[in-house]
Structure formats: C-alpha cells, structure tokens
Design a protein around this motif. Sequence first.
Motif, PDB file in Angstrom:
ATOM      1  N   UNK A  13      30.238  44.836  30.378  1.00 57.74           N
ATOM      2  CA  UNK A  13      28.846  45.211  30.142  1.00 57.74           C
ATOM      3  C   UNK A  13      28.644  46.004  28.858  1.00 57.74           C
ATOM      4  N   UNK A  14      29.620  46.777  28.422  1.00 53.58           N
ATOM      5  CA  UNK A  14      29.446  47.635  27.256  1.00 53.58           C
ATOM      6  C   UNK A  14      29.682  46.920  25.928  1.00 53.58           C
ATOM      7  N   UNK A  15      30.028  45.652  25.970  1.00 50.56           N
ATOM      8  CA  UNK A  15      30.222  44.908  24.718  1.00 50.56           C
ATOM      9  C   UNK A  15      28.911  44.935  23.945  1.00 50.56           C
ATOM     10  N   UNK A  16      28.988  45.234  22.682  1.00 46.99           N
ATOM     11  CA  UNK A  16      27.780  45.349  21.860  1.00 46.99           C
ATOM     12  C   UNK A  16      27.166  43.991  21.548  1.00 46.99           C
ATOM     13  N   UNK A  17      27.997  42.988  21.395  1.00 46.41           N
ATOM     14  CA  UNK A  17      27.502  41.647  21.079  1.00 46.41           C
ATOM     15  C   UNK A  17      28.620  40.639  21.287  1.00 46.41           C
ATOM     16  N   UNK A  18      28.325  39.418  20.958  1.00 49.28           N
ATOM     17  CA  UNK A  18      29.341  38.381  21.002  1.00 49.28           C
ATOM     18  C   UNK A  18      29.585  37.810  22.375  1.00 49.28           C
ATOM     19  N   UNK A  38      35.864  34.432  38.484  1.00 46.29           N
ATOM     20  CA  UNK A  38      36.252  34.435  37.084  1.00 46.29           C
ATOM     21  C   UNK A  38      37.767  34.449  37.000  1.00 46.29           C
ATOM     22  N   UNK A  39      38.337  33.519  36.242  1.00 51.61           N
ATOM     23  CA  UNK A  39      39.765  33.526  35.930  1.00 51.61           C
ATOM     24  C   UNK A  39      39.870  33.887  34.456  1.00 51.61           C
ATOM     25  N   UNK A  40      40.618  34.954  34.163  1.00 56.46           N
ATOM     26  CA  UNK A  40      40.637  35.459  32.797  1.00 56.46           C
ATOM     27  C   UNK A  40      41.962  36.112  32.467  1.00 56.46           C
ATOM     28  N   UNK A  41      42.346  36.004  31.196  1.00 55.56           N
ATOM     29  CA  UNK A  41      43.450  36.801  30.692  1.00 55.56           C
ATOM     30  C   UNK A  41      42.945  38.237  30.591  1.00 55.56           C
ATOM     31  N   UNK A  42      43.786  39.205  30.963  1.00 52.23           N
ATOM     32  CA  UNK A  42      43.382  40.608  30.929  1.00 52.23           C
ATOM     33  C   UNK A  42      44.498  41.433  30.304  1.00 52.23           C
ATOM     34  N   UNK A  43      44.177  42.098  29.192  1.00 55.46           N
ATOM     35  CA  UNK A  43      45.108  43.018  28.554  1.00 55.46           C
ATOM     36  C   UNK A  43      45.066  44.353  29.290  1.00 55.46           C
ATOM     37  N   UNK A  47      41.720  46.441  31.683  1.00 50.84           N
ATOM     38  CA  UNK A  47      41.803  46.482  33.143  1.00 50.84           C
ATOM     39  C   UNK A  47      40.663  47.271  33.788  1.00 50.84           C
ATOM     40  N   UNK A  48      40.172  48.303  33.117  1.00 52.96           N
ATOM     41  CA  UNK A  48      39.097  49.116  33.697  1.00 52.96           C
ATOM     42  C   UNK A  48      37.796  48.332  33.845  1.00 52.96           C
ATOM     43  N   UNK A  49      37.611  47.296  33.071  1.00 50.42           N
ATOM     44  CA  UNK A  49      36.385  46.497  33.139  1.00 50.42           C
ATOM     45  C   UNK A  49      36.361  45.568  34.363  1.00 50.42           C
ATOM     46  N   UNK A  50      37.507  45.322  34.950  1.00 43.52           N
ATOM     47  CA  UNK A  50      37.583  44.422  36.096  1.00 43.52           C
ATOM     48  C   UNK A  50      36.717  44.923  37.254  1.00 43.52           C
ATOM     49  N   UNK A  51      36.711  46.224  37.476  1.00 40.39           N
ATOM     50  CA  UNK A  51      35.928  46.807  38.563  1.00 40.39           C
ATOM     51  C   UNK A  51      34.432  46.589  38.408  1.00 40.39           C
ATOM     52  N   UNK A  52      33.954  46.573  37.164  1.00 42.39           N
ATOM     53  CA  UNK A  52      32.527  46.331  36.923  1.00 42.39           C
ATOM     54  C   UNK A  52      32.127  44.942  37.404  1.00 42.39           C
TER      55      UNK A  52
END
Length: 74
Positions: A13-18, A38-43, A47-52
């Motif tokens: 959610x905090x991504x500014x754009x793109x 959602x299936x995604x590569x996660x660095x 990891x903290x964004x997964x909870x959102x």
Amino acid sequence: MKILLVSPFLPYAQAKSGAPRAIWDRLQLLSQRHDVSLASFVAPSEASHKGQLEEIGVRVYSIARQEHGGTGKA
C-alpha cells in the motif's frame, strides 16, 4: 470467483507509484467481492508487507527471494 494473481514482487500500500501500487489497488478492489490469492517472490525486506495483504483478505503464497548486495555479481 476464485482469482490467482502471480507477481515477481510483493505489492504494498505504501508504494508511491508503479506496478507495486497498481497491483495493490487491484487486489484491494478484487478482494472485496472475490476469493483472491497472490503467489509472489518475497525478499526479506518485503516480508512486513505480507500482513497488509492478509488483512484485506488476500491469501499470500510467498516464494523466498534473496536480495543481492549490489556487488554486480549474481
């Protein structure tokens, strides 16, 4: 409807754009009426964004991705 989205990066959610922000917006809308996964590569740094995503009802299947140290070597 059951929906599976596959992404090379974790949207948040905090991504500014793109693309991360655009995908987040669509997942948020879709999850209001559909069963979304959602299936995604996660660095490790993402990891903290997964909870959102889980908070808005998106089931997340993560694939660990290592972050490179910027040495130019893969």
